[in-house]
Design a protein around this motif. Structure first.
Motif, PDB file in Angstrom:
ATOM      1  N   PRO A 354     -24.838 -19.656  16.996  1.00 29.10           N
ATOM      2  CA  PRO A 354     -24.403 -20.500  18.113  1.00 29.10           C
ATOM      3  C   PRO A 354     -24.325 -21.968  17.713  1.00 29.10           C
ATOM      4  O   PRO A 354     -25.162 -22.469  16.959  1.00 29.10           O
ATOM      5  CB  PRO A 354     -25.489 -20.274  19.177  1.00 29.10           C
ATOM      6  N   ALA A 355     -23.305 -22.638  18.224  1.00 25.65           N
ATOM      7  CA  ALA A 355     -23.116 -24.062  17.957  1.00 25.65           C
ATOM      8  C   ALA A 355     -23.684 -24.873  19.111  1.00 25.65           C
ATOM      9  O   ALA A 355     -23.549 -24.498  20.281  1.00 25.65           O
ATOM     10  CB  ALA A 355     -21.635 -24.374  17.776  1.00 25.65           C
ATOM     11  N   ASP A 356     -24.328 -25.974  18.772  1.00 23.29           N
ATOM     12  CA  ASP A 356     -24.928 -26.853  19.772  1.00 23.29           C
ATOM     13  C   ASP A 356     -24.212 -28.200  19.737  1.00 23.29           C
ATOM     14  O   ASP A 356     -23.560 -28.548  18.751  1.00 23.29           O
ATOM     15  CB  ASP A 356     -26.423 -27.038  19.480  1.00 23.29           C
ATOM     16  N   GLY A 357     -24.322 -28.937  20.816  1.00 23.46           N
ATOM     17  CA  GLY A 357     -23.808 -30.295  20.839  1.00 23.46           C
ATOM     18  C   GLY A 357     -22.309 -30.413  21.016  1.00 23.46           C
ATOM     19  O   GLY A 357     -21.739 -31.471  20.765  1.00 23.46           O
ATOM     20  N   LEU A 358     -21.639 -29.344  21.459  1.00 20.88           N
ATOM     21  CA  LEU A 358     -20.206 -29.428  21.710  1.00 20.88           C
ATOM     22  C   LEU A 358     -19.980 -29.942  23.128  1.00 20.88           C
ATOM     23  O   LEU A 358     -20.591 -29.463  24.086  1.00 20.88           O
ATOM     24  CB  LEU A 358     -19.534 -28.065  21.538  1.00 20.88           C
ATOM     25  N   GLY A 359     -19.083 -30.897  23.261  1.00 19.21           N
ATOM     26  CA  GLY A 359     -18.789 -31.487  24.558  1.00 19.21           C
ATOM     27  C   GLY A 359     -17.312 -31.441  24.878  1.00 19.21           C
ATOM     28  O   GLY A 359     -16.523 -30.755  24.214  1.00 19.21           O
ATOM     29  N   ALA A 360     -16.920 -32.196  25.891  1.00 14.17           N
ATOM     30  CA  ALA A 360     -15.534 -32.194  26.345  1.00 14.17           C
ATOM     31  C   ALA A 360     -14.575 -32.589  25.225  1.00 14.17           C
ATOM     32  O   ALA A 360     -13.460 -32.059  25.130  1.00 14.17           O
ATOM     33  CB  ALA A 360     -15.387 -33.146  27.536  1.00 14.17           C
TER      34      ALA A 360
END
Length: 433
Positions: A354-360
């Motif tokens: 899983p990837a963390d810290g992805l935003g708009a």
């Protein structure tokens, strides 16, 4: 500063050669991983584990990568930073700001940041952000890093730990492009698996139109959220006696077959490039291999799962075959130049963690003056829940809006297929709108 200026050199792996060529066009890229540091692991212990890993792993001591080869330092000063975050969104915001790094020449091509913050209950906590130059590592390597730093357990040399340089030498000997006319195990396998099909043949893309003649070319990134939990996908995989990766590839195949009535589909899949005795090798091993799915009724998800599972089992022992070797060995099997059909092969890249810290900003459309020779689908599980489906294509080849519609069809198919496996009555739910 490096603690020793002494350098040794070595050949590039096939994968590094590919990235070196790409970098000339699109610039450097970074891979990153963020993870919580166990509370019983002190900073000193974490640094001790990291130092042991660096002394063992050649890839972590790479300080130069260019077409002439790779430069290794005898020893390096560990590139460690420290940071402090506050607020509930502190760590994700920090990751979003710091997941891209410019690595100076002659220095290690990675860095680790130890982040002090508070957990959701307000207790002191620590996380780490590791960022790597795309040239020296792959996503599987980052998983190996997380595991060893968090557990302190070093992998066995029998599984390839500390043998990156030896792996490169072995790979180049096993897949010698100057001896492609010779009979080899690799060539015999791919001849049988592909059955005369081109490894880079075009994949049917239902509903995708050609770009307008005056359309400006360049890479376009399109992304959509997919509200399918990793737990649901794992449960569906158990019920289907498959892996989440297999289900994702099967969903893509079934969706394509449904839209085209094609029962013979060749995809290209990104894999770890690791055979059992290289399973714990740290470095850039990731590659891509063709997988031919040829069975009547491929549009049925159960048929697609069975076919992908069988085909992947055949391909698995050969997943370390470099794409460049395949392209050379299979030259003349269909057209593979940019101007012809080979540019439309679909590459499926299922992220292993899983990837963390992805935003708009990560979901927004993006463009670059890079020309692509394929279409790529990234299936990215998110720490925050759900998935991101991202598609990359060339706007000078394909109509972007039709690609966007196709991306939604793939995402809807993925959701419907997983829910069908999980449902008791087997009914396909209505797709998202």
């Amino acid at each position: 500063m490096m603690t020793s200026p002494a350098l040794a050199s070595g050949p590039l792996s096939w994968q590094q050669e590919s990235v070196v060529r790409s970098a000339a066009t699109c610039g450097r890229e970074c891979l990153w991983t963020a993870f919580e540091i166990p509370s019983d692991v002190s900073n000193d212990e974490l640094i001790s584990r990291l130092g042991r890993l660096v002394r063992r792993e050649h890839s972590l001591r790479i300080v130069a990568v260019d077409p002439a080869g790779v430069g290794y330092a005898d020893a390096i000063e560990l590139p460690i930073r420290y940071a402090r975050c506050s607020g509930p969104g502190g760590v994700p915001e920090f990751v979003a700001r710091n997941k891209h790094v410019e690595f100076a020449s002659g220095r290690p091509r990675w860095q680790l940041t130890i982040i002090d913050h508070r957990d959701p209950a307000g207790r002191p906590a620590r996380s780490a952000l590791a960022v790597f130059d795309f040239m020296i590592a792959d996503m599987f390597s980052l998983a190996l890093l997380r595991q060893e730093l968090c557990t302190g357990v070093a992998p066995s040399a029998k599984r390839g730990a500390g043998r990156y340089r030896e792996w490169v030498v072995r790979q180049r000997a096993e897949f010698d492009v100057d001896a492609v006319d010779a009979v080899s195990t690799a060539r015999a396998f791919w001849d049988e698996h592909l059955g005369g099909a081109s490894p880079s043949g075009s994949t049917p893309l239902p509903g995708v139109d050609d770009a307008a003649p005056d359309q400006v070319g360049g890479t376009v990134w399109l992304s959509v959220p997919v509200p399918m939990s990793a737990a649901d996908l794992a449960a569906a995989a158990r019920r289907a006696k498959a892996t989440p990766y297999t289900l994702a590839v099967a969903s893509v195949a079934a969706t394509i077959a449904t839209g085209t009535a094609e029962d013979d589909v060749t995809l290209r899949v990104i894999n770890s490039g690791r055979v059992p005795d290289a399973a714990a090798t740290f470095g850039r091993l990731a590659t891509s291999t063709p997988i031919r799915l040829n069975r009547p009724g491929l549009a049925g998800f159960d048929v697609a799962v069975a076919e992908v599972r069988a085909a992947w089992r055949r391909v698995l022992p050969h997943q370390h075959t470099p794409w460049e070797y395949l392209r050379t060995v299979c030259a003349g099997r269909g057209v593979t130049e940019w101007e012809a059909a080979g540019q439309r092969q679909l590459v499926v890249n299922f992220f292993p963690a899983p990837a963390d810290g992805l935003g708009a900003a990560d979901f927004a459309d993006k463009r670059a003056d890079l020309r692509m020779t394929h279409v790529e689908l990234l299936v990215v599980p998110l720490v925050s829940g759900g998935f991101m489906f991202r598609m990359m294509c060339d706007s000078g080849d394909l109509d972007v809006e039709s690609v966007r519609r196709f991306l939604h069809v793939l995402a809807d198919g993925f959701t419907a297929h997983v829910r069908t496996v999980l449902s008791e009555d087997g009914r396909v739910p209505e797709p998202r709108r």
